[in-house]
Design a protein around this motif. Structure first.
Motif, short mmCIF file in Angstrom:
data_model
loop_
_atom_site.label_atom_id
_atom_site.label_comp_id
_atom_site.label_asym_id
_atom_site.label_seq_id
_atom_site.Cartn_x
_atom_site.Cartn_y
_atom_site.Cartn_z
N ALA A 1 -36.24 -60.69 1.63
CA ALA A 1 -36.92 -60.25 2.85
C ALA A 1 -36.00 -60.39 4.05
O ALA A 1 -35.96 -59.53 4.94
N ILE A 2 -35.22 -61.47 4.08
CA ILE A 2 -34.25 -61.69 5.15
C ILE A 2 -33.18 -60.62 5.11
O ILE A 2 -32.86 -59.98 6.12
N ARG A 3 -32.65 -60.38 3.92
CA ARG A 3 -31.59 -59.38 3.74
C ARG A 3 -32.08 -57.99 4.17
O ARG A 3 -31.40 -57.27 4.89
N THR A 4 -33.28 -57.62 3.74
CA THR A 4 -33.83 -56.31 4.06
C THR A 4 -34.04 -56.15 5.57
O THR A 4 -33.71 -55.11 6.14
N ALA A 5 -34.58 -57.19 6.22
CA ALA A 5 -34.83 -57.12 7.67
C ALA A 5 -33.54 -56.88 8.44
O ALA A 5 -33.50 -56.08 9.39
N ILE A 6 -32.47 -57.54 8.03
CA ILE A 6 -31.19 -57.40 8.73
C ILE A 6 -30.52 -56.07 8.38
O ILE A 6 -30.02 -55.37 9.26
N ASP A 7 -30.56 -55.71 7.10
CA ASP A 7 -29.98 -54.43 6.68
C ASP A 7 -30.64 -53.26 7.39
O ASP A 7 -29.98 -52.28 7.75
N ASP A 8 -31.95 -53.34 7.58
CA ASP A 8 -32.69 -52.27 8.26
C ASP A 8 -32.25 -52.09 9.71
O ASP A 8 -32.50 -51.04 10.31
N GLN A 9 -31.59 -53.09 10.28
CA GLN A 9 -31.10 -53.01 11.66
C GLN A 9 -29.67 -52.46 11.71
O GLN A 9 -29.08 -52.36 12.79
N GLY A 10 -29.08 -52.17 10.56
CA GLY A 10 -27.75 -51.58 10.54
C GLY A 10 -26.63 -52.59 10.35
O GLY A 10 -25.45 -52.23 10.42
N SER A 11 -26.97 -53.84 10.11
CA SER A 11 -25.97 -54.87 9.84
C SER A 11 -26.06 -55.26 8.37
O SER A 11 -27.02 -54.94 7.69
N ASP A 12 -25.02 -55.96 7.90
CA ASP A 12 -24.98 -56.34 6.49
C ASP A 12 -24.93 -57.86 6.34
O ASP A 12 -24.13 -58.53 6.99
N VAL A 13 -25.77 -58.36 5.45
CA VAL A 13 -25.77 -59.79 5.13
C VAL A 13 -24.68 -60.06 4.12
O VAL A 13 -24.61 -59.40 3.09
N THR A 14 -23.81 -61.03 4.42
CA THR A 14 -22.75 -61.38 3.48
C THR A 14 -23.03 -62.69 2.76
O THR A 14 -22.48 -62.93 1.69
N ASP A 15 -23.91 -63.54 3.34
CA ASP A 15 -24.23 -64.81 2.71
C ASP A 15 -25.49 -65.39 3.33
O ASP A 15 -25.74 -65.23 4.53
N ILE A 16 -26.28 -66.05 2.49
CA ILE A 16 -27.47 -66.78 2.97
C ILE A 16 -27.40 -68.18 2.38
O ILE A 16 -27.33 -68.34 1.17
N THR A 17 -27.41 -69.17 3.26
CA THR A 17 -27.40 -70.56 2.79
C THR A 17 -28.53 -71.33 3.42
O THR A 17 -29.05 -70.98 4.44
#
Length: 69
Positions: A53-69
């Motif tokens: 859900a975090i990844r999708t929310a950020i990707d939808d804004q045009g940025s890319d998630v590279t890591d979640i810790t």
């Protein structure tokens, strides 16, 4: 629990504001702080908040998630 997300593609304050808004809209996420300088977002997340859900929310804004810790 505190989470830190590394993000690529944030180039201006508009980008970081969009990420802040997107993360804040997720039920169970609070205290969102986005650093354009460090390309990271930190926040408190309830146990039921999924990384996807975090990844999708950020990707939808045009940025890319590279890591979640």
């Amino acid at each position: 629990m505190k989470k830190t997300v590394s993000i690529e593609g944030m180039h201006c304050s508009h980008c970081s504001d969009a990420v802040t808004k997107a993360l804040s809209a997720i039920d169970g996420v609070s205290d969102v702080e986005v650093s354009l300088e460090n390309n990271q977002a930190t926040f408190e997340a309830a146990d039921n908040v999924l990384d996807e859900a975090i990844r999708t929310a950020i990707d939808d804004q045009g940025s890319d998630v590279t890591d979640i810790t």
